[in-house]
Design an enzyme around this catalytic site. Structure first.
Site, PDB file in Angstrom:
ATOM      1  N   ARG A 149       0.858  -1.174   0.000  1.00 16.52           N
ATOM      2  CA  ARG A 149       0.000   0.000   0.000  1.00 16.52           C
ATOM      3  C   ARG A 149       0.901   1.233   0.000  1.00 16.52           C
ATOM      4  O   ARG A 149       2.037   1.176   0.489  1.00 16.52           O
ATOM      5  CB  ARG A 149      -0.894   0.014   1.236  1.00 16.52           C
ATOM      6  CG  ARG A 149      -1.819  -1.184   1.365  1.00 16.52           C
ATOM      7  CD  ARG A 149      -2.613  -1.100   2.675  1.00 16.52           C
ATOM      8  NE  ARG A 149      -3.556  -2.221   2.811  1.00 16.52           N
ATOM      9  CZ  ARG A 149      -3.292  -3.346   3.458  1.00 16.52           C
ATOM     10  NH1 ARG A 149      -2.093  -3.514   4.034  1.00 16.52           N
ATOM     11  NH2 ARG A 149      -4.189  -4.314   3.538  1.00 16.52           N
ATOM     12  N   LYS A 173      -2.137  -2.210   7.776  1.00 17.42           N
ATOM     13  CA  LYS A 173      -3.355  -1.664   8.375  1.00 17.42           C
ATOM     14  C   LYS A 173      -3.565  -2.218   9.778  1.00 17.42           C
ATOM     15  O   LYS A 173      -3.396  -3.418   9.997  1.00 17.42           O
ATOM     16  CB  LYS A 173      -4.575  -2.023   7.507  1.00 17.42           C
ATOM     17  CG  LYS A 173      -4.832  -1.065   6.358  1.00 17.42           C
ATOM     18  CD  LYS A 173      -6.154  -1.422   5.699  1.00 17.42           C
ATOM     19  CE  LYS A 173      -6.516  -0.433   4.602  1.00 17.42           C
ATOM     20  NZ  LYS A 173      -7.796  -0.781   3.970  1.00 17.42           N
ATOM     21  N   HIS A 246      -2.061   2.155  -6.000  1.00 18.38           N
ATOM     22  CA  HIS A 246      -2.945   1.006  -5.789  1.00 18.38           C
ATOM     23  C   HIS A 246      -3.102   0.179  -7.064  1.00 18.38           C
ATOM     24  O   HIS A 246      -3.381  -1.024  -6.993  1.00 18.38           O
ATOM     25  CB  HIS A 246      -4.310   1.481  -5.277  1.00 18.38           C
ATOM     26  CG  HIS A 246      -4.846   0.609  -4.187  1.00 18.38           C
ATOM     27  ND1 HIS A 246      -4.284   0.543  -2.925  1.00 18.38           N
ATOM     28  CD2 HIS A 246      -5.871  -0.278  -4.170  1.00 18.38           C
ATOM     29  CE1 HIS A 246      -4.950  -0.322  -2.188  1.00 18.38           C
ATOM     30  NE2 HIS A 246      -5.922  -0.840  -2.915  1.00 18.38           N
ATOM     31  N   ARG A 249      -0.464  -2.241  -6.982  1.00 22.30           N
ATOM     32  CA  ARG A 249      -0.848  -3.299  -6.027  1.00 22.30           C
ATOM     33  C   ARG A 249      -1.790  -4.292  -6.706  1.00 22.30           C
ATOM     34  O   ARG A 249      -1.640  -5.507  -6.573  1.00 22.30           O
ATOM     35  CB  ARG A 249      -1.505  -2.652  -4.813  1.00 22.30           C
ATOM     36  CG  ARG A 249      -1.920  -3.600  -3.700  1.00 22.30           C
ATOM     37  CD  ARG A 249      -2.291  -2.775  -2.467  1.00 22.30           C
ATOM     38  NE  ARG A 249      -3.087  -3.489  -1.490  1.00 22.30           N
ATOM     39  CZ  ARG A 249      -2.584  -4.291  -0.553  1.00 22.30           C
ATOM     40  NH1 ARG A 249      -1.273  -4.496  -0.488  1.00 22.30           N
ATOM     41  NH2 ARG A 249      -3.370  -4.892   0.317  1.00 22.30           N
ATOM     42  N   HIS A 272      -4.165  -8.912   3.461  1.00 20.94           N
ATOM     43  CA  HIS A 272      -5.618  -8.861   3.623  1.00 20.94           C
ATOM     44  C   HIS A 272      -6.031  -9.696   4.824  1.00 20.94           C
ATOM     45  O   HIS A 272      -5.585 -10.833   4.981  1.00 20.94           O
ATOM     46  CB  HIS A 272      -6.320  -9.405   2.378  1.00 20.94           C
ATOM     47  CG  HIS A 272      -6.348  -8.442   1.242  1.00 20.94           C
ATOM     48  ND1 HIS A 272      -6.607  -8.832  -0.056  1.00 20.94           N
ATOM     49  CD2 HIS A 272      -6.155  -7.097   1.189  1.00 20.94           C
ATOM     50  CE1 HIS A 272      -6.574  -7.772  -0.859  1.00 20.94           C
ATOM     51  NE2 HIS A 272      -6.297  -6.713  -0.113  1.00 20.94           N
ATOM     52  N   TYR A 281      -9.782 -10.352  -7.248  1.00 21.86           N
ATOM     53  CA  TYR A 281      -8.784 -10.494  -8.309  1.00 21.86           C
ATOM     54  C   TYR A 281      -9.032 -11.716  -9.179  1.00 21.86           C
ATOM     55  O   TYR A 281      -8.525 -11.791 -10.290  1.00 21.86           O
ATOM     56  CB  TYR A 281      -7.371 -10.547  -7.699  1.00 21.86           C
ATOM     57  CG  TYR A 281      -6.978  -9.263  -7.025  1.00 21.86           C
ATOM     58  CD1 TYR A 281      -6.664  -8.128  -7.771  1.00 21.86           C
ATOM     59  CD2 TYR A 281      -6.965  -9.158  -5.648  1.00 21.86           C
ATOM     60  CE1 TYR A 281      -6.335  -6.936  -7.157  1.00 21.86           C
ATOM     61  CE2 TYR A 281      -6.629  -7.970  -5.020  1.00 21.86           C
ATOM     62  CZ  TYR A 281      -6.319  -6.864  -5.781  1.00 21.86           C
ATOM     63  OH  TYR A 281      -5.990  -5.681  -5.173  1.00 21.86           O
TER      64      TYR A 281
END
Length: 302
Positions: A149, A173, A246, A249, A272, A281
């Site tokens: 990120r 995150k 992004h 990414r 994630h 994806y």
């Protein structure tokens, strides 16, 4: 409105300390809260416990009157559900009126990605004899090699990189930690930049920095700065596509899946928490598989 301010402060502290939410997440929550409080003020509602389903319906109507998209409305309702859950837990309200509100989810957009031919153009535009060119090369090689990120890339420190085993220590995150491998191209670009260009940029700084990526004045590179660098690289490459961190990414994840990586591995690499975030994806890879099949199988079409 003063009691709103008090409870707003308490909720901010709850998000920061108990939920360990990122600064961006906290600000999104607080913005949603502020707009809701403004609505309550307009409706002459001074007590949070007086909010009921009918008032929420009026609030939803106001949001749609402002031409807000379904996704924006969903986010605001989600924020307010969390807020009232917090109030309920701390005995500030008897129940949570937002639990009865549901917004139909819109289809998640399929993420855009770059083809290898497009990436190659970006890899070839930087002047590797120039400190900023070396930095830009290390930046794009790192983003593509790791799928970081932009906030993770911005916060990367020299001490986070272990060149002996080719891994980076990433704090993602919610302060979730992971180790991220990187390949030979990123390794060469990073070593060239760190040992040469970064040292020259650091000479312009008023103090030493541990940040890997520095700006022209030797200070830490910002997220906005990273986006500007990518935009300039696109201009140099005379490309018409829009490239943002992004998207790199998305490209990282898509290329891994296209080459046979399993979904769980890609989930771990992306950091994630839920597999559902990674599954989007598969839509991209399914489209590619169908395209290859239709153009390659002798009896796929007449």
């Amino acid at each position: 409105m003063s009691n709103f301010a008090d409870v707003s402060k308490a909720f901010r502290e709850y998000l920061q300390i108990e939920k360990n939410a990122s600064p961006y997440t906290v600000e999104f929550y607080m913005d949603d809260l502020e707009s809701f409080f403004a609505f309550l003020d307009e409706e002459a509602i001074s007590r949070l416990q007086d909010v009921d389903y009918q008032i929420i319906r009026v609030y939803l109507t106001r949001l749609y009157d402002k031409k807000l998209g379904r996704r924006s409305v969903s986010r605001k309702i989600s924020s307010l559900k969390s807020f009232y859950r917090f109030l309920e837990r701390h005995n500030r309200v008897a129940d949570n009126p937002f639990i009865y509100v549901s917004i139909p989810k819109s289809a998640r957009p399929i993420p855009g990605f770059l083809y290898m031919e497009e990436l190659e153009k970006l890899f070839e535009v930087n002047d590797l004899t120039d400190p900023l060119g070396q930095r830009n090369q290390a930046l794009i090689e790192t983003l593509y090699a790791t799928g970081l990120r932009v906030s993770e890339c911005q916060g990367l420190k020299l001490s986070d990189i272990d060149f002996t085993i080719g891994t980076m220590f990433i704090k993602g995150k919610g302060n979730k930690e992971r180790y991220m491998p990187f390949g030979r191209f990123a390794e060469v670009a990073l070593e060239t930049y760190i040992n040469d260009g970064r040292e020259k940029l650091l000479d312009k700084a008023d103090s030493a920095r541990d940040n890997v990526f520095l700006n022209a004045r030797g200070g830490p590179l910002t997220a906005r700065g990273i986006r500007k660098i990518l935009n300039k690289m696109v201009e140099k490459a005379a490309m018409t596509v829009h490239v943002h961190p992004h998207k790199l990414r998305h490209t990282f994840a898509t290329h891994l899946l296209n080459e046979g990586a399993d979904l769980r591995t890609v989930q771990e690499l992306l950091g994630h928490e839920n597999l559902s975030s990674t599954q989007i994806y598969t839509h991209v890879t399914k489209d590619r598989l169908r395209h290859v099949y239709m153009n390659s199988h002798p009896r796929a079409k007449e």
